[in-house]
Write a protein that holds these residues in place. Structure first.
Motif, PDB file in Angstrom:
ATOM      1  N   TRP A 137       0.845  -1.207   0.000  1.00 23.60           N
ATOM      2  CA  TRP A 137       0.000   0.000   0.000  1.00 23.60           C
ATOM      3  C   TRP A 137       0.880   1.256   0.000  1.00 23.60           C
ATOM      4  N   ARG A 182       1.412   4.140  -2.921  1.00 26.31           N
ATOM      5  CA  ARG A 182       1.281   5.570  -2.640  1.00 26.31           C
ATOM      6  C   ARG A 182       2.517   6.321  -3.167  1.00 26.31           C
ATOM      7  N   CYS A 183       3.692   5.776  -2.849  1.00 22.38           N
ATOM      8  CA  CYS A 183       4.936   6.452  -3.275  1.00 22.38           C
ATOM      9  C   CYS A 183       5.047   6.462  -4.797  1.00 22.38           C
ATOM     10  N   TRP A 205       3.020   3.917   8.242  1.00 19.07           N
ATOM     11  CA  TRP A 205       1.842   4.164   7.393  1.00 19.07           C
ATOM     12  C   TRP A 205       1.054   5.374   7.907  1.00 19.07           C
ATOM     13  N   SER A 208       0.815   8.414   5.298  1.00 19.69           N
ATOM     14  CA  SER A 208      -0.502   8.537   4.668  1.00 19.69           C
ATOM     15  C   SER A 208      -1.129   9.898   4.937  1.00 19.69           C
ATOM     16  N   ASP A 250       1.784  13.926   2.072  1.00 20.25           N
ATOM     17  CA  ASP A 250       1.748  13.407   0.697  1.00 20.25           C
ATOM     18  C   ASP A 250       1.732  14.552  -0.314  1.00 20.25           C
ATOM     19  N   ASP A 285      -7.953   7.006   4.623  1.00 16.09           N
ATOM     20  CA  ASP A 285      -6.825   6.884   3.704  1.00 16.09           C
ATOM     21  C   ASP A 285      -7.259   6.311   2.358  1.00 16.09           C
ATOM     22  N   GLN A 311      -6.592   8.100  -1.033  1.00 19.80           N
ATOM     23  CA  GLN A 311      -5.931   7.438  -2.157  1.00 19.80           C
ATOM     24  C   GLN A 311      -6.777   7.585  -3.419  1.00 19.80           C
ATOM     25  N   SER A 322      -5.583   9.347  -6.718  1.00 19.49           N
ATOM     26  CA  SER A 322      -5.611   8.672  -8.021  1.00 19.49           C
ATOM     27  C   SER A 322      -6.306   9.545  -9.057  1.00 19.49           C
TER      28      SER A 322
END
Lengths: 474, 394
Positions: free
Chosen positions: A116, A120-121, A237, A241, A246, B255, B259, B263
């Motif tokens: 996961w 993300r990275c 995480w 996250s 991010d 999360d 995500q 995306s």
């Protein structure tokens, strides 16, 4: 060929830093390699900046090969040192036990979580690859110097706009934030020197690296603390996250992520030192704390928060009441005297009064109360900036405060956290920076500087120590 | 002691039950909270006095007898445009517009206008000449998403003055189903990267009806209480793991949403920039038009870096800053409202339009402004601006 050179520019400092940090510990403690990778990236990057600054100070032409050779030699020396340390450690590993069903689940969860995080990275890396330089301060400040140096291949100085305007034919350049530290610009410059020309994607690659390094360093320190691999990765995480963190990778170019990583990893090492008195952890904490003002001026204030906590750790338990009494006396004296004003040679005037705070490099602030609870609560607890981090912090503060006197490191950690939150309170509630909170401009960016440190402290407070053997992998 | 594997799933039942009951209670609590008119930003009518409004077109003067109002004395054929100060408004939640404006008639009706957070400007199809009334904007097809500013457009020229006293936007009365639909719309709203992204992530909409973070915190908190209550009632010892699992589940849900949003943003990035060279990517960026103009400017400048002053109406603004960055490594700076007196022969001046205060006089080739002038040679001119080379000291 450019790609190869850029790869060298990113890997050689990382390798040098990693090997030197790894060489600090003789035994193969769990987490020591991830720790070395994380701290090594940051220290390798800072060493590169130091070499570039030395090159400029010595009047040498801007050159990629020189610093790379020095870093390569450092990596070689580090590898020799690390190799000797590893060989002299316990060579015999006990036979691997068969995994219990619970361990299998943990391994599976560990792999899923790692997948996961990798996904993300990978997504964030694609943003860096494709999106042209985007956020405001990146193209008004941090990347301006890097672009000029990279395009001209010369160490041209930057001066204030007024000086620039009056120097008719000078070679100096200018920008509004001309006096901001150069470190982040130099970190962006370095891979473009390897590339041979200005390239935004190449310049921003170190931002992806620092996020990964922060994760590795955090994981390594968590493992060294005695946390199981899965729990350590869960905390990584939680850290990686966070939407604001991010975002600072995807829209790379700001200095805040670098300061968050530097200060955060400094605090991790500091707490380890406070608990175990491991001198190498103390040195890591000191090195990174000294680097904070190099990244952003406010880093000076953040780093100085470590000092009272260190004094507490140094002071034997029987003198703690004297320490508290002395602090209260100092506070009363400060209030009665209407504050202190003094000069530090080389730094400048320091003024700490109930109405005015003046700090070298940071600035002068008039203190008046501003009610910004609304924006602060919205940003920390309601909007999507921090997932549930605000709630976790509040719950941990409530749960942990009763036991802070149990051990010196607990008190040191609590002092750091409370002092950090107090500084943020002064900044956003008592100075003109309240506008930054109201307008949502930098409230989250400044809080980001503290988040890795706070999360590590939370982990230490919530963790019930499980004994680990030195042979546990990673 | 070995646990019977067939009984193990039973261990999770109370936890799962607490989770589902917690979810139901949270939703119920939220709907009831808003339905019963509980205090929330979502339920407050938004009011602006005339004095709060920004006059973008038309000539306005304050009314001496009413400091909260103003009068618009005159406007040309382009009419009158008024804007409220920026404020994030959920279009799904707010919709009833009220106003107090006197002087409207058949030839000068009122059209509500608005600007969304992605920069689109919408105009109501409905117009009205009544001086005080209520209009439901939710029937307008473009009234969607997050509204950044609300405004009014009144066609010109004005025959008689208008007096603007108040504008008010009230939340619509929603049924329970509409509340839930609104919540769902907010949680599934995906925003692209913006210049604000580096400072904060709204997590749904900037002023959400139900913040996902808060609702998940409430949900997990309630589930934890229910589970804890059940454990204690069953005479068992509280263990941290189920509560930690609840917390991590809440984080994971947030999360997953983040995500999903990331995306979507990456899809936009790839769509716009992937596979292009550096110049094409710049041209596809939000200041692509400016960049094209600056490429033309760059062709008129010498290859060696020159000293260049960027003069514009907004020296600290987006376009001036981007021009500064794009023109590097030319030794340029953008902090000028007028050409600086320190300019010397051989320096360059880039004027970013519009800047009516600075004019080019072709004979005798000078840039002129209120209290100064500068001898220049015009090298290039385009709608976005013009480039000059300084030929003498000011």
């Amino acid at each position: 060929m450019e790609g190869f050179r850029v790869g060298l520019a990113l890997i050689i400092p990382w390798l040098a830093g990693t090997l030197w940090v790894r060489a600090l510990w003789r035994d193969a403690r769990p987490g020591v390699w991830p720790l070395a990778l994380g701290y090594g990236y940051l220290l390798g990057g800072l060493a590169t900046v130091l070499l570039l600054r030395a090159q400029a100070a010595a009047g040498l032409p801007m050159d990629f090969a020189g610093p790379l050779i020095v870093l390569g030699l450092l990596a070689l020396a580090g590898s020799g040192l690390a190799w000797r340390r590893i060989l002299s450690a316990h060579p015999d590993l006990p036979p691997q036990k068969a995994k219990a069903p619970d361990e299998t689940w943990q391994t599976l969860l560990f792999i899923l979580l790692l997948g996961w995080l990798s996904w993300r990275c990978f997504g964030l890396a694609q943003e860096i690859e494709w999106r042209p330089l985007y956020p405001w301060d990146a193209w008004t400040t941090w990347m301006v110097r890097a672009k000029v140096w990279s395009e001209l291949q010369q160490w041209v100085p930057f001066v204030d706009p007024q000086t620039w305007l009056t120097s008719a034919h000078g070679s100096a350049y200018t920008l509004a934030a001309w006096n901001y530290p150069e470190t982040v610009s130099l970190l962006a410059l370095w891979p473009t020197l390897a590339f041979g020309a200005w390239n935004e994607t190449v310049a921003l690659l170190p931002w992806l690296g620092i996020a990964v390094a922060l994760g590795c360093g955090f994981y390594g320190q968590a493992r060294l603390w005695g946390v199981s691999p899965l729990v350590a990765l869960i905390f990584v995480w939680l850290l990686l996250s966070l939407p604001i963190l991010d975002t600072h990778v995807a829209l790379a170019g700001y200095a805040d992520l670098w300061l968050a990583a530097t200060f955060g990893l400094a605090v991790c090492a500091f707490l380890q030192w406070a608990r175990t008195r491991d001198p190498w952890q103390g040195i890591l904490a000191l090195l990174l704390a000294l680097a904070c003002p190099w990244i952003k001026h406010e880093g000076l204030v953040w780093a100085s928060l470590l000092l009272p906590a260190a004094v507490w750790v140094w002071t034997p338990r029987r003198y703690w009441p004297w320490l508290i009494g002395g602090f209260i006396l100092l506070l009363v004296g400060w209030w009665a005297a209407g504050g202190f004003t003094f000069n530090i040679a080389g730094l400048g005037k320091i003024q700490l009064t109930p109405n005015i705070i003046r700090l070298p490099l940071v600035g002068r602030f008039e203190l008046h109360y501003h009610d910004v609870w609304g924006p602060v609560i919205r940003n920390l607890l309601l909007l999507g900036n921090w997932h549930l981090f605000g709630y976790l912090l509040l719950a941990t503060l409530l749960m942990s405060l009763p036991g802070i006197f149990a051990e010196p490191w607990r008190m040191a950690g609590a002092m750091l956290v409370i002092a950090g939150l107090l500084v943020l309170f002064i900044l956003f509630f008592l100075t003109d920076a309240h506008h930054w909170a109201r307008q949502y401009t930098s409230i989250n960016r400044v809080f980001l500087h503290f988040v890795p440190a706070l999360l590590f402290w939370i982990m230490t407070m919530l963790h019930i120590k499980v004994p680990t053997t030195p042979t546990e992998s990673l | 002691m070995q646990t019977d594997p067939t009984k193990r799933p039973m261990k999770f039942l109370p936890w799962l039950a607490a989770l589902f009951v917690g979810a139901a209670l949270t939703l119920l609590a939220v709907v009831l909270y808003y339905q019963t008119g509980g205090y929330s930003e979502a339920n407050i009518p938004l009011r602006w006095n005339g004095a709060d409004l920004q006059v973008a077109r038309g000539q306005a003067t304050a009314l001496p007898d009413d400091p909260g109002a103003f009068t618009i004395q005159a406007a040309d054929a382009r009419g009158v445009i008024l804007w409220t100060p920026p404020r994030w408004i959920s279009a799904g939640l707010y919709g009833n517009l009220l106003w107090k404006i006197t002087g409207l008639d058949d030839r000068h009706p009122l059209y509500p206008i608005w600007r969304t957070n992605d920069g689109k400007v919408g105009q109501a199809k409905q117009a009205t000449k009544i001086s005080s009334n209520l209009l439901d904007l939710r029937t307008e097809p473009d009234w969607q998403g997050t509204i950044m500013t609300l405004g009014l457009f009144i066609p010109g020229p004005l025959a008689s003055p208008l007096i603007v006293r108040q504008l008010e936007l009230r939340p619509a009365a929603l049924t329970a189903r509409e509340w839930l639909e609104q919540l769902w719309r907010e949680w599934t709203a995906r925003e692209d990267w913006s210049q604000r992204s580096i400072n904060f992530a709204s997590g749904a909409t900037a002023r959400p009806l139900g913040s996902p973070v808060l609702l998940i915190a409430i949900w997990m908190g309630l589930s934890g209480l229910l589970y804890g209550g059940w454990v204690l009632a069953a005479g068992q010892r509280l263990r941290p793991t189920p509560f930690v699992a609840l917390f991590l589940l809440g984080w994971l849900l947030l999360d997953l949403r983040w995500q999903w949003e990331l995306s979507g943003r990456l899809e936009h990035t790839v769509e716009r920039f992937a596979g292009k060279d550096a110049t094409s990517r710049r041209l596809a960026d939000l200041d692509g038009e400016l960049y094209r103009f600056l490429l033309d400017i760059g062709q008129r400048l010498p290859k060696r870096p020159v000293r260049l002053f960027i003069v514009s109406a907004d020296p600290g603004g987006f376009l001036a800053g981007r021009a500064h960055y794009h023109l590097l490594p030319h030794n340029n700076y953008m902090g000028f409202l007028r050409p600086p007196t320190a300019a010397h022969e051989g320096d360059y001046v880039l004027i970013l339009s519009p800047l009516p205060e600075v004019r080019f006089n072709p004979a005798p080739a000078k840039l002129e402004w209120e209290d100064g002038q500068l001898a220049v040679e015009r090298l290039y001119e385009a709608p976005l601006g013009a480039l000059f080379r300084v030929t003498g000291n000011s």
